[in-house]
Motif scaffolding. Structure first.
Motif, PDB file in Angstrom:
ATOM      1  N   PHE A   4     -28.072 -43.943  20.131  1.00 24.25           N
ATOM      2  CA  PHE A   4     -27.283 -45.128  19.526  1.00 24.25           C
ATOM      3  C   PHE A   4     -26.507 -45.320  20.927  1.00 24.25           C
ATOM      4  O   PHE A   4     -26.354 -46.446  21.316  1.00 24.25           O
ATOM      5  N   ASP A   5     -26.164 -44.331  21.708  1.00 23.61           N
ATOM      6  CA  ASP A   5     -25.370 -44.664  23.003  1.00 23.61           C
ATOM      7  C   ASP A   5     -26.407 -45.272  24.009  1.00 23.61           C
ATOM      8  O   ASP A   5     -25.658 -46.090  24.722  1.00 23.61           O
ATOM      9  N   GLY A   6     -27.529 -44.969  24.113  1.00 24.70           N
ATOM     10  CA  GLY A   6     -28.419 -45.833  25.088  1.00 24.70           C
ATOM     11  C   GLY A   6     -28.581 -47.142  24.700  1.00 24.70           C
ATOM     12  O   GLY A   6     -28.719 -48.053  25.517  1.00 24.70           O
ATOM     13  N   LEU A   7     -28.809 -47.301  23.242  1.00 28.29           N
ATOM     14  CA  LEU A   7     -29.150 -48.624  22.664  1.00 28.29           C
ATOM     15  C   LEU A   7     -27.855 -49.409  23.263  1.00 28.29           C
ATOM     16  O   LEU A   7     -27.972 -50.799  23.500  1.00 28.29           O
ATOM     17  N   LEU A   8     -26.794 -49.026  22.807  1.00 28.97           N
ATOM     18  CA  LEU A   8     -25.459 -49.814  23.172  1.00 28.97           C
ATOM     19  C   LEU A   8     -25.427 -50.016  24.523  1.00 28.97           C
ATOM     20  O   LEU A   8     -24.863 -51.102  24.876  1.00 28.97           O
ATOM     21  N   TYR A   9     -25.797 -49.271  25.369  1.00 32.18           N
ATOM     22  CA  TYR A   9     -25.573 -49.354  26.990  1.00 32.18           C
ATOM     23  C   TYR A   9     -26.329 -50.198  27.269  1.00 32.18           C
ATOM     24  O   TYR A   9     -26.080 -51.212  28.052  1.00 32.18           O
ATOM     25  N   LEU A  10     -27.728 -50.466  26.579  1.00 33.94           N
ATOM     26  CA  LEU A  10     -28.587 -51.368  27.142  1.00 33.94           C
ATOM     27  C   LEU A  10     -27.946 -52.859  26.561  1.00 33.94           C
ATOM     28  O   LEU A  10     -28.186 -53.936  27.351  1.00 33.94           O
ATOM     29  N   VAL A  11     -27.610 -53.046  25.450  1.00 38.10           N
ATOM     30  CA  VAL A  11     -26.840 -54.116  24.868  1.00 38.10           C
ATOM     31  C   VAL A  11     -25.884 -54.873  25.759  1.00 38.10           C
ATOM     32  O   VAL A  11     -25.906 -55.840  26.157  1.00 38.10           O
ATOM     33  N   VAL A  12     -24.874 -53.694  26.264  1.00 45.09           N
ATOM     34  CA  VAL A  12     -23.821 -54.320  26.987  1.00 45.09           C
ATOM     35  C   VAL A  12     -24.365 -54.764  28.467  1.00 45.09           C
ATOM     36  O   VAL A  12     -24.102 -55.667  28.753  1.00 45.09           O
ATOM     37  N   GLN A  61     -26.969 -51.891  37.934  1.00 43.49           N
ATOM     38  CA  GLN A  61     -27.448 -51.802  36.719  1.00 43.49           C
ATOM     39  C   GLN A  61     -26.310 -51.010  35.866  1.00 43.49           C
ATOM     40  O   GLN A  61     -26.814 -50.234  34.874  1.00 43.49           O
ATOM     41  N   ASN A  62     -25.356 -51.138  36.041  1.00 43.96           N
ATOM     42  CA  ASN A  62     -24.198 -50.611  35.123  1.00 43.96           C
ATOM     43  C   ASN A  62     -22.998 -51.387  35.451  1.00 43.96           C
ATOM     44  O   ASN A  62     -22.336 -51.487  36.306  1.00 43.96           O
ATOM     45  N   PRO A  63     -22.710 -52.242  34.182  1.00 40.65           N
ATOM     46  CA  PRO A  63     -21.569 -53.001  34.248  1.00 40.65           C
ATOM     47  C   PRO A  63     -20.342 -52.500  33.965  1.00 40.65           C
ATOM     48  O   PRO A  63     -19.211 -53.124  34.251  1.00 40.65           O
ATOM     49  N   LEU A  64     -20.164 -51.261  34.050  1.00 37.24           N
ATOM     50  CA  LEU A  64     -19.006 -50.511  33.736  1.00 37.24           C
ATOM     51  C   LEU A  64     -18.724 -49.589  35.002  1.00 37.24           C
ATOM     52  O   LEU A  64     -17.774 -48.798  34.992  1.00 37.24           O
ATOM     53  N   SER A  65     -19.537 -49.820  36.227  1.00 37.77           N
ATOM     54  CA  SER A  65     -19.241 -49.043  37.375  1.00 37.77           C
ATOM     55  C   SER A  65     -18.227 -49.770  38.095  1.00 37.77           C
ATOM     56  O   SER A  65     -17.419 -50.765  37.771  1.00 37.77           O
ATOM     57  N   PHE A  66     -17.941 -49.152  39.200  1.00 37.18           N
ATOM     58  CA  PHE A  66     -17.010 -49.499  40.222  1.00 37.18           C
ATOM     59  C   PHE A  66     -17.019 -51.024  40.612  1.00 37.18           C
ATOM     60  O   PHE A  66     -16.139 -51.608  40.812  1.00 37.18           O
ATOM     61  N   LEU A  67     -18.326 -51.343  41.014  1.00 38.13           N
ATOM     62  CA  LEU A  67     -18.658 -52.750  41.443  1.00 38.13           C
ATOM     63  C   LEU A  67     -18.957 -53.500  40.282  1.00 38.13           C
ATOM     64  O   LEU A  67     -18.998 -54.940  40.442  1.00 38.13           O
ATOM     65  N   GLY A  68     -19.573 -52.944  39.281  1.00 38.30           N
ATOM     66  CA  GLY A  68     -20.090 -53.917  38.052  1.00 38.30           C
ATOM     67  C   GLY A  68     -18.961 -54.544  37.372  1.00 38.30           C
ATOM     68  O   GLY A  68     -19.248 -55.679  36.973  1.00 38.30           O
ATOM     69  N   LEU A  69     -17.874 -53.815  37.206  1.00 40.80           N
ATOM     70  CA  LEU A  69     -16.744 -54.444  36.233  1.00 40.80           C
ATOM     71  C   LEU A  69     -16.093 -55.582  37.171  1.00 40.80           C
ATOM     72  O   LEU A  69     -15.818 -56.754  36.369  1.00 40.80           O
ATOM     73  N   PRO A  70     -15.708 -55.504  38.134  1.00 40.42           N
ATOM     74  CA  PRO A  70     -15.277 -56.857  38.959  1.00 40.42           C
ATOM     75  C   PRO A  70     -16.491 -57.972  38.872  1.00 40.42           C
ATOM     76  O   PRO A  70     -15.921 -59.220  38.759  1.00 40.42           O
ATOM     77  N   ALA A  71     -17.725 -57.502  38.836  1.00 38.11           N
ATOM     78  CA  ALA A  71     -18.572 -58.586  38.775  1.00 38.11           C
ATOM     79  C   ALA A  71     -18.834 -59.275  37.450  1.00 38.11           C
ATOM     80  O   ALA A  71     -18.578 -60.643  37.268  1.00 38.11           O
ATOM     81  N   VAL A  72     -18.484 -58.437  36.350  1.00 31.10           N
ATOM     82  CA  VAL A  72     -18.203 -59.325  35.017  1.00 31.10           C
ATOM     83  C   VAL A  72     -16.993 -59.919  34.901  1.00 31.10           C
ATOM     84  O   VAL A  72     -17.144 -60.979  34.320  1.00 31.10           O
ATOM     85  N   ILE A  73     -15.812 -59.437  35.608  1.00 32.43           N
ATOM     86  CA  ILE A  73     -14.586 -59.922  35.487  1.00 32.43           C
ATOM     87  C   ILE A  73     -14.735 -61.501  36.251  1.00 32.43           C
ATOM     88  O   ILE A  73     -14.280 -62.593  35.730  1.00 32.43           O
ATOM     89  N   ALA A  74     -15.524 -61.341  37.252  1.00 36.05           N
ATOM     90  CA  ALA A  74     -15.755 -62.547  38.161  1.00 36.05           C
ATOM     91  C   ALA A  74     -16.479 -63.633  37.250  1.00 36.05           C
ATOM     92  O   ALA A  74     -15.970 -65.031  37.118  1.00 36.05           O
TER      93      ALA A  74
END
Length: 96
Positions: A4-12, A61-74
């Motif tokens: 479930f965690d892997g599937l949720l991560y792919l959806v995010v 390939q990780n929207p919750l990483s150190f650089l991924g989160l600012p990219a999503v916020i932008a």
């Protein structure tokens, strides 16, 4: 078997990637004069910001990483703040 965690991560991941693509394409199709008239950063500036955000999400390939989160916020800032301001300006008597 997929957890479930892997599937949720792919959806995010794919949802944030689609969000960044939407922001970049929308910035690309809006007229440059609309950004200035709305009092926002210029079109090349927003294209650079959303384009870099898209590249960061593809690279990390990780929207919750150190650089991924600012990219999503932008991308979210563009879609929530800039897009409505630029979209609200109409050219001439067009119904678009």
């Amino acid at each position: 078997m997929v957890s479930f965690d892997g599937l949720l991560y792919l959806v995010v991941f794919y949802a944030t990637l689609a969000l960044a693509v939407w922001a970049f394409v929308d910035a690309m199709i809006r007229p440059a004069a609309g950004f200035i008239a709305a009092g926002k950063l210029t079109k090349p500036g927003w294209m650079a910001i959303t384009g870099i955000a898209l590249l960061v999400l593809l690279w990390m390939q990780n929207p919750l990483s150190f650089l991924g989160l600012p990219a999503v916020i932008a991308s979210v800032v563009y879609l929530v703040d800039v897009r409505p301001a630029v979209r609200g300006l109409r050219r001439g008597n067009s119904n678009w």
